[in-house]
Design an enzyme around this catalytic site. Sequence first.
Site, PDB file in Angstrom:
ATOM      1  N   TYR A 257       0.872  -1.176   0.000  1.00 10.24           N
ATOM      2  CA  TYR A 257       0.000   0.000   0.000  1.00 10.24           C
ATOM      3  C   TYR A 257       0.908   1.225   0.000  1.00 10.24           C
ATOM      4  CZ  TYR A 257      -3.842  -3.045   1.631  1.00 10.24           C
ATOM      5  OH  TYR A 257      -4.795  -4.021   1.761  1.00 10.24           O
TER       6      TYR A 257
ATOM      7  N   PRO B  96     -13.267  -2.099  -2.740  1.00  9.39           N
ATOM      8  CA  PRO B  96     -12.253  -3.158  -2.597  1.00  9.39           C
ATOM      9  C   PRO B  96     -11.074  -2.758  -1.716  1.00  9.39           C
ATOM     10  CG  PRO B  96     -12.232  -2.270  -4.832  1.00  9.39           C
ATOM     11  CD  PRO B  96     -13.317  -1.556  -4.091  1.00  9.39           C
TER      12      PRO B  96
ATOM     13  N   TYR C 235      -8.664  -6.710   9.459  1.00 14.28           N
ATOM     14  CA  TYR C 235      -8.153  -6.926   8.100  1.00 14.28           C
ATOM     15  C   TYR C 235      -8.475  -8.337   7.609  1.00 14.28           C
ATOM     16  CZ  TYR C 235      -4.825  -6.356   4.223  1.00 14.28           C
ATOM     17  OH  TYR C 235      -4.241  -6.251   2.987  1.00 14.28           O
TER      18      TYR C 235
END
Length: 388
Positions: free
Chosen positions: A198, A290, A385
Amino acid sequence: MVILGAGPAGLVLANILRARGIDCVVLERAGRTHVENRARAGFLAPHTVRVLDRHGLADGLSLRGLTHCTCEFRTDGGRFRLDYSRLGQGEPHTVYPQQNLVTDLLAAYLHAGGRIHFGVEAVAVHDADGVRPAVSVRTPDGRPGRWRARYVAGCDGRHGAARRSLPPGTARHHHRDHGVTWLGLLAEAPPSLDAVGYATHARGFAGHMARTSTVTRYYLQYERGAAPDAWSQERIWDELDLRMRAAEYGPLRRGPVVDRSVIDLESDVIEPLRHGALFLAGDAASLISPSAAKGANLAVLEAELLARALGDALVTGDVAGLDGYSARCLEHIWRAQEFSYWMIALLHAPSGADDEARFQRRLRHSRMASLRTTRSFQDWFAEHYVGV
Ligand code: RFL
């Protein structure tokens, strides 16, 4: 029992009902090849794997799925990694492309003698508040048709017939546009990191997610309204290099970009998920951005809950599960929405020079710092998560 849609939700439901000896038929608008090749999700939560395993549907992913447990964040303040299998409840993801899962589910259903009609588009659900609802359809040769059943499961996605058939005033429709757009890419290239990547950058977010040893999904924050093919392959890779800071942390392994889609990050929830004998599951019930990889996982969770409730109603006449279905699913859906919203705020901030943009960037910086340094924050992150 009529099931609309042969995605993860519809096929998990069909498999479980079939195994309980309940007569059902799946109506799918697309052709079989299309359904088996639609590349989307890849990260399966431990709960999803347990559900599939419980019903004998996990052979493919046990054999070919990859275990995944690390996120790497790259920011202008440096990079850090979280091994989320050592945080929170200590569980990893299984990476298994959604099209492979759908192919497995379909094969299992057909092998068990399940009925499915491809190329049959549901047009509307009628008389859902009666005892014998009907589904009007368009057959592959364009002729109209009609199916009747005791119950109808709407697993036909956000734009399907099930949602459209809810009479006005019977459901609340929550919608939020998060104001962020991603260009979703599939590259025929091996993963470049052994982690989900990320990256936050002044030019926007970039993401890296393994799919298989030869295919990788990338995301780039993108201009709202731009066409998916507006950027050349070279520009895409240059932009990924820049935002993922390849010069500092190592080059990305390039390869042809074979699929592109523009995704406006949105949340969308229907409440309740039932109207009479019509039940919604998967993307038909709620759409989730998403950003936190929750959509397919929620679809499987809801499909199992619905299968159990329908099975009880049809086999023993006990309708308690059906009565509680909507409230139970909505609890999971809103928790997933909340986490996905938090992820969006973690990964994006406005780029402007005004006070609000500066304030938002400082908050994001602080959120990232908590994630890098604070164990309790990391545990919270890990649980949400991998959880649904
Ligand atoms: P699907 O998979 O969309 O299947 C619905 C099926 O219904 C058919 N259909 C109809 N059939 C008959 N009559 C009609 N009128 C019909 N209208 C539609 C369609 O042809 C289709 O076959 O819904 P389902 O089963 O609810 O499953 C939901 C998931 O597909 C979705 O939530 C995920 O793909 C979301 N998602 C991700 N979820 C994760 O859990 N982990 C991920 O890593 C992840 N990555 C993603 C994603 C979604 C993405 N896109 C689509 C934005 C990555 C991307 C790029």
